[in-house]
Motif scaffolding. Structure first.
Motif, PDB file in Angstrom:
ATOM      1  N   PHE A  87      17.093  -2.771   8.577  1.00 18.07           N
ATOM      2  CA  PHE A  87      17.577  -3.915   7.805  1.00 18.07           C
ATOM      3  C   PHE A  87      16.401  -4.792   7.417  1.00 18.07           C
ATOM      4  CE2 PHE A  87      17.883  -5.004  12.260  1.00 18.07           C
ATOM      5  CZ  PHE A  87      17.393  -6.293  12.349  1.00 18.07           C
ATOM      6  N   LEU A  88      16.546  -5.425   6.270  1.00 17.57           N
ATOM      7  CA  LEU A  88      15.510  -6.298   5.715  1.00 17.57           C
ATOM      8  C   LEU A  88      15.849  -7.732   6.064  1.00 17.57           C
ATOM      9  CD1 LEU A  88      12.994  -6.492   3.843  1.00 17.57           C
ATOM     10  CD2 LEU A  88      14.592  -6.748   1.959  1.00 17.57           C
ATOM     11  N   SER A  89      14.873  -8.440   6.601  1.00 15.01           N
ATOM     12  CA  SER A  89      15.086  -9.834   7.004  1.00 15.01           C
ATOM     13  C   SER A  89      13.770 -10.576   6.886  1.00 15.01           C
ATOM     14  CB  SER A  89      15.595  -9.877   8.451  1.00 15.01           C
ATOM     15  OG  SER A  89      15.847 -11.200   8.844  1.00 15.01           O
ATOM     16  N   GLY A  90      13.831 -11.872   6.976  1.00 17.92           N
ATOM     17  CA  GLY A  90      12.627 -12.680   6.961  1.00 17.92           C
ATOM     18  C   GLY A  90      12.089 -12.862   8.361  1.00 17.92           C
ATOM     19  N   SER A  91      10.775 -12.913   8.500  1.00 17.95           N
ATOM     20  CA  SER A  91      10.155 -13.063   9.804  1.00 17.95           C
ATOM     21  C   SER A  91       8.740 -13.620   9.651  1.00 17.95           C
ATOM     22  CB  SER A  91      10.099 -11.710  10.521  1.00 17.95           C
ATOM     23  OG  SER A  91       9.456 -11.835  11.771  1.00 17.95           O
ATOM     24  N   THR A  92       8.230 -14.167  10.731  1.00 16.67           N
ATOM     25  CA  THR A  92       6.835 -14.594  10.765  1.00 16.67           C
ATOM     26  C   THR A  92       5.972 -13.548  11.462  1.00 16.67           C
ATOM     27  OG1 THR A  92       7.202 -15.780  12.845  1.00 16.67           O
ATOM     28  CG2 THR A  92       7.446 -17.035  10.809  1.00 16.67           C
ATOM     29  N   LYS A  93       6.579 -12.491  11.968  1.00 15.88           N
ATOM     30  CA  LYS A  93       5.866 -11.449  12.688  1.00 15.88           C
ATOM     31  C   LYS A  93       5.146 -10.522  11.711  1.00 15.88           C
ATOM     32  CE  LYS A  93       6.572  -8.451  16.581  1.00 15.88           C
ATOM     33  NZ  LYS A  93       5.494  -8.919  17.406  1.00 15.88           N
ATOM     34  N   ASN A  94       3.946 -10.119  12.064  1.00 16.06           N
ATOM     35  CA  ASN A  94       3.164  -9.190  11.253  1.00 16.06           C
ATOM     36  C   ASN A  94       3.242  -7.797  11.852  1.00 16.06           C
ATOM     37  OD1 ASN A  94       2.247 -11.195   9.476  1.00 16.06           O
ATOM     38  ND2 ASN A  94       0.691 -11.809  10.944  1.00 16.06           N
ATOM     39  N   ALA A  95       3.046  -6.779  11.035  1.00 19.90           N
ATOM     40  CA  ALA A  95       3.107  -5.393  11.498  1.00 19.90           C
ATOM     41  C   ALA A  95       2.000  -4.572  10.874  1.00 19.90           C
ATOM     42  CB  ALA A  95       4.461  -4.794  11.145  1.00 19.90           C
ATOM     43  N   LYS A  96       1.594  -3.528  11.583  1.00 24.42           N
ATOM     44  CA  LYS A  96       0.565  -2.620  11.064  1.00 24.42           C
ATOM     45  C   LYS A  96       1.179  -1.551  10.168  1.00 24.42           C
ATOM     46  CE  LYS A  96      -2.356  -3.275  15.078  1.00 24.42           C
ATOM     47  NZ  LYS A  96      -2.936  -2.679  16.273  1.00 24.42           N
ATOM     48  N   GLU A  97       2.434  -1.164  10.474  1.00 26.26           N
ATOM     49  CA  GLU A  97       3.113  -0.136   9.682  1.00 26.26           C
ATOM     50  C   GLU A  97       3.808  -0.758   8.482  1.00 26.26           C
ATOM     51  OE1 GLU A  97       5.184   3.135  11.981  1.00 26.26           O
ATOM     52  OE2 GLU A  97       5.218   1.470  13.412  1.00 26.26           O
ATOM     53  N   THR A  98       3.985   0.052   7.436  1.00 26.79           N
ATOM     54  CA  THR A  98       4.742  -0.392   6.262  1.00 26.79           C
ATOM     55  C   THR A  98       5.770   0.681   5.907  1.00 26.79           C
ATOM     56  OG1 THR A  98       3.147   0.556   4.729  1.00 26.79           O
ATOM     57  CG2 THR A  98       2.859  -1.778   5.323  1.00 26.79           C
ATOM     58  N   ILE A  99       6.756   0.286   5.136  1.00 30.69           N
ATOM     59  CA  ILE A  99       7.796   1.208   4.698  1.00 30.69           C
ATOM     60  C   ILE A  99       8.246   0.804   3.304  1.00 30.69           C
ATOM     61  CG2 ILE A  99       9.681  -0.116   5.698  1.00 30.69           C
ATOM     62  CD1 ILE A  99      10.999   2.565   6.456  1.00 30.69           C
ATOM     63  N   GLU A 100       8.627   1.807   2.507  1.00 29.65           N
ATOM     64  CA  GLU A 100       9.158   1.512   1.180  1.00 29.65           C
ATOM     65  C   GLU A 100      10.661   1.304   1.312  1.00 29.65           C
ATOM     66  OE1 GLU A 100       9.586   3.595  -3.164  1.00 29.65           O
ATOM     67  OE2 GLU A 100       7.743   3.951  -2.019  1.00 29.65           O
ATOM     68  N   TRP A 101      11.147   0.163   0.868  1.00 30.35           N
ATOM     69  CA  TRP A 101      12.558  -0.201   0.986  1.00 30.35           C
ATOM     70  C   TRP A 101      13.332   0.305  -0.222  1.00 30.35           C
ATOM     71  CZ3 TRP A 101      15.493  -1.081   4.814  1.00 30.35           C
ATOM     72  CH2 TRP A 101      16.696  -1.758   4.684  1.00 30.35           C
ATOM     73  N   GLU A 102      14.635   0.144  -0.196  1.00 40.63           N
ATOM     74  CA  GLU A 102      15.529   0.639  -1.245  1.00 40.63           C
ATOM     75  C   GLU A 102      15.220   0.062  -2.621  1.00 40.63           C
ATOM     76  OE1 GLU A 102      19.089  -0.732   0.519  1.00 40.63           O
ATOM     77  OE2 GLU A 102      19.119   0.842   2.031  1.00 40.63           O
ATOM     78  N   ASP A 103      14.619  -1.119  -2.671  1.00 43.14           N
ATOM     79  CA  ASP A 103      14.301  -1.739  -3.952  1.00 43.14           C
ATOM     80  C   ASP A 103      12.974  -1.251  -4.540  1.00 43.14           C
ATOM     81  OD1 ASP A 103      12.502  -2.977  -2.263  1.00 43.14           O
ATOM     82  OD2 ASP A 103      13.229  -5.009  -2.632  1.00 43.14           O
TER      83      ASP A 103
END
Length: 83
Positions: A23-39
């Motif tokens: 699920f897509l949500s707002g956050s202040t957390k950073n991540a090393k991995e990325t993913i392409e979302w439905e949009d």
């Protein structure tokens, strides 16, 4: 709000490790991995251990333990029966 003291709030994809639910949500957390979302856009990916898709409260798969006493649990564990 004061300038420069608040973390950057940005969209992030959370993925449940147990079920794969995302699920897509707002956050202040950073991540090393990325993913392409439905949009079609790429967002940081944060893996979580449990979410609404796997949590027993939301899924209805709760386990209820019996409130037996110590003697009853001992007897049940070691096969003793009461007379």
């Amino acid at each position: 709000m004061k300038k420069g003291i608040h973390p950057d709030y940005h969209p992030v994809v959370f993925q449940d490790s147990a079920t794969g639910y995302k699920f897509l949500s707002g956050s202040t957390k950073n991540a090393k991995e990325t993913i392409e979302w439905e949009d079609g856009k790429t967002y940081p990916l944060i893996r979580v251990e449990i979410s609404c898709d796997s949590h027993p409260f939301y899924t209805g798969r709760q386990k209820f333990t019996q409130a037996d006493g110590r003697v009853d649990r001992f007897n049940k564990k070691y096969g003793l029966t009461s007379k």
